[in-house]
Design a protein around this motif. Structure first.
Motif, PDB file in Angstrom:
ATOM      1  N   ASN A  37       0.851  -1.188   0.000  1.00 47.73           N
ATOM      2  CA  ASN A  37       0.000   0.000   0.000  1.00 47.73           C
ATOM      3  C   ASN A  37       0.886   1.237   0.000  1.00 47.73           C
ATOM      4  OD1 ASN A  37      -1.790   2.079   0.419  1.00 47.73           O
ATOM      5  ND2 ASN A  37      -2.569   1.332   2.369  1.00 47.73           N
ATOM      6  N   PHE A  38       0.911   1.974  -1.124  1.00 51.02           N
ATOM      7  CA  PHE A  38       1.824   3.107  -1.227  1.00 51.02           C
ATOM      8  C   PHE A  38       1.176   4.431  -0.874  1.00 51.02           C
ATOM      9  CE2 PHE A  38      -0.440   4.008  -5.012  1.00 51.02           C
ATOM     10  CZ  PHE A  38      -0.417   2.920  -5.868  1.00 51.02           C
ATOM     11  N   ASP A  39      -0.113   4.432  -0.496  1.00 54.75           N
ATOM     12  CA  ASP A  39      -0.768   5.682  -0.136  1.00 54.75           C
ATOM     13  C   ASP A  39      -0.407   6.071   1.309  1.00 54.75           C
ATOM     14  OD1 ASP A  39      -2.494   7.929  -0.309  1.00 54.75           O
ATOM     15  OD2 ASP A  39      -3.850   6.813  -1.608  1.00 54.75           O
ATOM     16  N   ALA A  40      -0.997   7.184   1.776  1.00 51.33           N
ATOM     17  CA  ALA A  40      -0.600   7.739   3.066  1.00 51.33           C
ATOM     18  C   ALA A  40      -0.786   6.753   4.212  1.00 51.33           C
ATOM     19  CB  ALA A  40      -1.392   9.015   3.340  1.00 51.33           C
ATOM     20  N   ASP A  41      -1.885   6.005   4.205  1.00 48.54           N
ATOM     21  CA  ASP A  41      -2.120   5.053   5.286  1.00 48.54           C
ATOM     22  C   ASP A  41      -1.130   3.908   5.270  1.00 48.54           C
ATOM     23  OD1 ASP A  41      -3.298   4.264   2.893  1.00 48.54           O
ATOM     24  OD2 ASP A  41      -5.036   3.322   3.824  1.00 48.54           O
ATOM     25  N   GLY A  42      -0.649   3.534   4.078  1.00 41.26           N
ATOM     26  CA  GLY A  42       0.360   2.487   3.972  1.00 41.26           C
ATOM     27  C   GLY A  42       1.749   2.975   4.319  1.00 41.26           C
ATOM     28  N   GLN A  43       2.007   4.254   4.177  1.00 39.21           N
ATOM     29  CA  GLN A  43       3.320   4.808   4.485  1.00 39.21           C
ATOM     30  C   GLN A  43       3.527   5.031   5.978  1.00 39.21           C
ATOM     31  OE1 GLN A  43       4.500   8.224   2.243  1.00 39.21           O
ATOM     32  NE2 GLN A  43       3.998   7.334   0.270  1.00 39.21           N
ATOM     33  N   ALA A  44       2.436   5.325   6.691  1.00 39.70           N
ATOM     34  CA  ALA A  44       2.555   5.772   8.076  1.00 39.70           C
ATOM     35  C   ALA A  44       3.305   4.775   8.958  1.00 39.70           C
ATOM     36  CB  ALA A  44       1.166   6.042   8.648  1.00 39.70           C
ATOM     37  N   GLY A  45       3.022   3.492   8.799  1.00 40.65           N
ATOM     38  CA  GLY A  45       3.676   2.495   9.639  1.00 40.65           C
ATOM     39  C   GLY A  45       5.184   2.451   9.447  1.00 40.65           C
ATOM     40  N   TRP A  46       5.628   2.582   8.190  1.00 40.48           N
ATOM     41  CA  TRP A  46       7.069   2.552   7.924  1.00 40.48           C
ATOM     42  C   TRP A  46       7.754   3.802   8.459  1.00 40.48           C
ATOM     43  CZ3 TRP A  46       8.783  -1.998   6.892  1.00 40.48           C
ATOM     44  CH2 TRP A  46       7.957  -2.914   6.227  1.00 40.48           C
ATOM     45  N   VAL A  47       7.089   4.937   8.339  1.00 39.38           N
ATOM     46  CA  VAL A  47       7.674   6.170   8.875  1.00 39.38           C
ATOM     47  C   VAL A  47       7.718   6.103  10.400  1.00 39.38           C
ATOM     48  CG1 VAL A  47       7.455   8.679   9.009  1.00 39.38           C
ATOM     49  CG2 VAL A  47       6.897   7.495   6.877  1.00 39.38           C
ATOM     50  N   ALA A  48       6.630   5.629  11.023  1.00 38.18           N
ATOM     51  CA  ALA A  48       6.610   5.496  12.480  1.00 38.18           C
ATOM     52  C   ALA A  48       7.686   4.527  12.961  1.00 38.18           C
ATOM     53  CB  ALA A  48       5.233   5.033  12.941  1.00 38.18           C
ATOM     54  N   GLN A  49       7.875   3.424  12.220  1.00 39.77           N
ATOM     55  CA  GLN A  49       8.928   2.480  12.577  1.00 39.77           C
ATOM     56  C   GLN A  49      10.296   3.144  12.498  1.00 39.77           C
ATOM     57  OE1 GLN A  49       8.814  -1.436  10.660  1.00 39.77           O
ATOM     58  NE2 GLN A  49      11.049  -1.405  10.496  1.00 39.77           N
ATOM     59  N   GLY A  50      10.504   3.956  11.455  1.00 38.60           N
ATOM     60  CA  GLY A  50      11.766   4.665  11.329  1.00 38.60           C
ATOM     61  C   GLY A  50      11.993   5.644  12.457  1.00 38.60           C
ATOM     62  N   ILE A  51      10.939   6.348  12.842  1.00 42.87           N
ATOM     63  CA  ILE A  51      11.056   7.282  13.964  1.00 42.87           C
ATOM     64  C   ILE A  51      11.444   6.520  15.228  1.00 42.87           C
ATOM     65  CG2 ILE A  51       9.787   8.872  15.457  1.00 42.87           C
ATOM     66  CD1 ILE A  51       8.069   9.589  12.989  1.00 42.87           C
ATOM     67  N   GLY A  52      10.803   5.374  15.447  1.00 48.41           N
ATOM     68  CA  GLY A  52      11.143   4.573  16.617  1.00 48.41           C
ATOM     69  C   GLY A  52      12.586   4.119  16.614  1.00 48.41           C
ATOM     70  N   GLN A  53      13.090   3.763  15.436  1.00 50.20           N
ATOM     71  CA  GLN A  53      14.484   3.328  15.335  1.00 50.20           C
ATOM     72  C   GLN A  53      15.436   4.476  15.623  1.00 50.20           C
ATOM     73  OE1 GLN A  53      15.372   0.788  11.958  1.00 50.20           O
ATOM     74  NE2 GLN A  53      17.443   1.607  11.792  1.00 50.20           N
ATOM     75  N   LEU A  54      15.082   5.678  15.187  1.00 49.82           N
ATOM     76  CA  LEU A  54      15.965   6.835  15.351  1.00 49.82           C
ATOM     77  C   LEU A  54      15.837   7.496  16.716  1.00 49.82           C
ATOM     78  CD1 LEU A  54      15.399   8.456  11.847  1.00 49.82           C
ATOM     79  CD2 LEU A  54      17.466   7.248  12.605  1.00 49.82           C
ATOM     80  N   LEU A  55      14.629   7.473  17.288  1.00 48.46           N
ATOM     81  CA  LEU A  55      14.375   8.233  18.516  1.00 48.46           C
ATOM     82  C   LEU A  55      14.044   7.362  19.722  1.00 48.46           C
ATOM     83  CD1 LEU A  55      12.210  11.188  17.127  1.00 48.46           C
ATOM     84  CD2 LEU A  55      14.615  11.239  17.827  1.00 48.46           C
ATOM     85  N   GLY A  56      13.902   6.065  19.521  1.00 47.89           N
ATOM     86  CA  GLY A  56      13.491   5.224  20.631  1.00 47.89           C
ATOM     87  C   GLY A  56      12.093   5.594  21.088  1.00 47.89           C
ATOM     88  N   ARG A  57      11.919   5.758  22.375  1.00 44.86           N
ATOM     89  CA  ARG A  57      10.603   6.099  22.920  1.00 44.86           C
ATOM     90  C   ARG A  57      10.466   7.585  23.231  1.00 44.86           C
ATOM     91  NH1 ARG A  57       9.097   1.053  27.016  1.00 44.86           N
ATOM     92  NH2 ARG A  57       9.256  -0.602  25.447  1.00 44.86           N
ATOM     93  N   ALA A  58      11.389   8.389  22.761  1.00 45.86           N
ATOM     94  CA  ALA A  58      11.328   9.829  23.029  1.00 45.86           C
ATOM     95  C   ALA A  58      10.108  10.447  22.358  1.00 45.86           C
ATOM     96  CB  ALA A  58      12.606  10.505  22.519  1.00 45.86           C
ATOM     97  N   SER A  59       9.542  11.450  22.988  1.00 48.37           N
ATOM     98  CA  SER A  59       8.425  12.176  22.391  1.00 48.37           C
ATOM     99  C   SER A  59       8.958  13.154  21.350  1.00 48.37           C
ATOM    100  CB  SER A  59       7.634  12.918  23.465  1.00 48.37           C
ATOM    101  OG  SER A  59       8.434  13.884  24.105  1.00 48.37           O
TER     102      SER A  59
END
Length: 293
Positions: free
Chosen positions: A91-113
């Motif tokens: 799924n290449f639309d916005a709803d399909g992208q969100a999970g990958w971006v969120a995963q990337g944020i988690g990898q880069l920032l851990g649990r930081a807000s």
């Protein structure tokens, strides 16, 4: 096979290349491929910037510097299927992208807000992320967001540059589209920005985004638990004649804080009216900042 090239209009260092030279480049997964991030600043409150459709991190070229100067750390990905990032699987639309971006944020920032800022198509991605990650997203700022109503809005006339063999013709088509869709004033259009806009447009690998013409943002905002702000260019070509739909839709967010409309600016308000935009964005991000540091 015909190779298309733009006229060589950039002979000196541009604001894009200067800023890119100072970034740290990171990659996180996107299916079997990669999601490419540019990061500026160290140790400050993280701000994640999500660009618009047919764009890249460069949509924020005039906003990253002021954020760094104000003490923020900036994380700006090329969203899946744009810039240097690979297409999201399935799924290449916005709803399909969100999970990958969120995963990337988690990898880069851990649990930081972090604070989350989305422009146009990126506003949809950001809103999905805010729903998925309520414990981490401190505030959400959406800019020129689509999908606030299912009533068709204005459709700026765009020229089809695909299939044009003449570099000059393609350059003129991109110039026309940039002015018609993104910017409100002729003086905002110059060679460097046309060239960057063209590069990003020609690297867009996401066809027929289906959510753009729905009211998915209006449907999703009631599930966002952080404070939400909106910033719009008063002359946004996508909202001429239907400005009245913006506030009612954004007000669906339980903690909606308000809408700022910046005069004499089009859809790409953070570029065209950067000084005023940056002032408003920093005022939003600085809200209760001391308690978060």
């Amino acid at each position: 096979m015909t190779t298309h090239t733009l006229p060589d209009t950039i002979h000196s260092e541009t604001e894009f290349s200067r800023l890119l030279a100072t970034a740290t480049r990171k990659e996180t997964p996107c299916g079997q491929g990669k999601l490419v991030w540019r990061i500026w600043g160290q140790g400050g409150i993280p701000v994640v910037l999500l660009h618009g459709g047919s764009g890249s991190w460069a949509h924020w070229v005039r906003n990253i510097g002021p954020l760094i100067k104000a003490g923020y750390s900036v994380y700006a990905p090329d969203l899946p299927g744009f810039g240097e990032s690979d297409i999201a699987p399935d799924n290449f639309d916005a709803d399909g992208q969100a999970g990958w971006v969120a995963q990337g944020i988690g990898q880069l920032l851990g649990r930081a807000s972090y604070d989350l800022v989305g422009f146009s198509f990126g506003s949809m991605v950001a809103t999905f992320i805010a729903v998925q990650s309520p414990a981490q997203v401190s505030r959400l700022v959406v800019i020129g967001a689509p999908a606030l109503t299912d009533v068709p809005g204005p459709r700026p006339h765009l020229r089809n540059w695909r299939g044009l063999d003449s570099a000059t013709e393609r350059y003129q088509a991109h110039k026309h589209n940039l002015r018609s869709l993104m910017l409100a004033r002729d003086e905002s259009v110059h060679d460097d920005i046309i060239a960057q806009y063209a590069r990003d447009a020609e690297n867009d690998r996401i066809p027929q985004r289906r959510l753009f013409t729905t009211d998915i943002m209006r449907q999703t905002l009631p599930d966002v638990r952080c404070p939400v702000w909106g910033i719009w260019g008063a002359e946004d070509a996508l909202y001429q004649g239907c400005e009245a739909t913006i506030v009612p839709a954004l007000s669906g967010a339980p903690l909606f804080q308000g809408l700022t409309r910046i005069p004499s600016a089009g859809h790409w308000v953070q570029y065209e009216a950067a000084t005023l935009f940056n002032r408003h964005l920093l005022a939003i991000l600085d809200t209760n900042r001391q308690s978060r540091e």
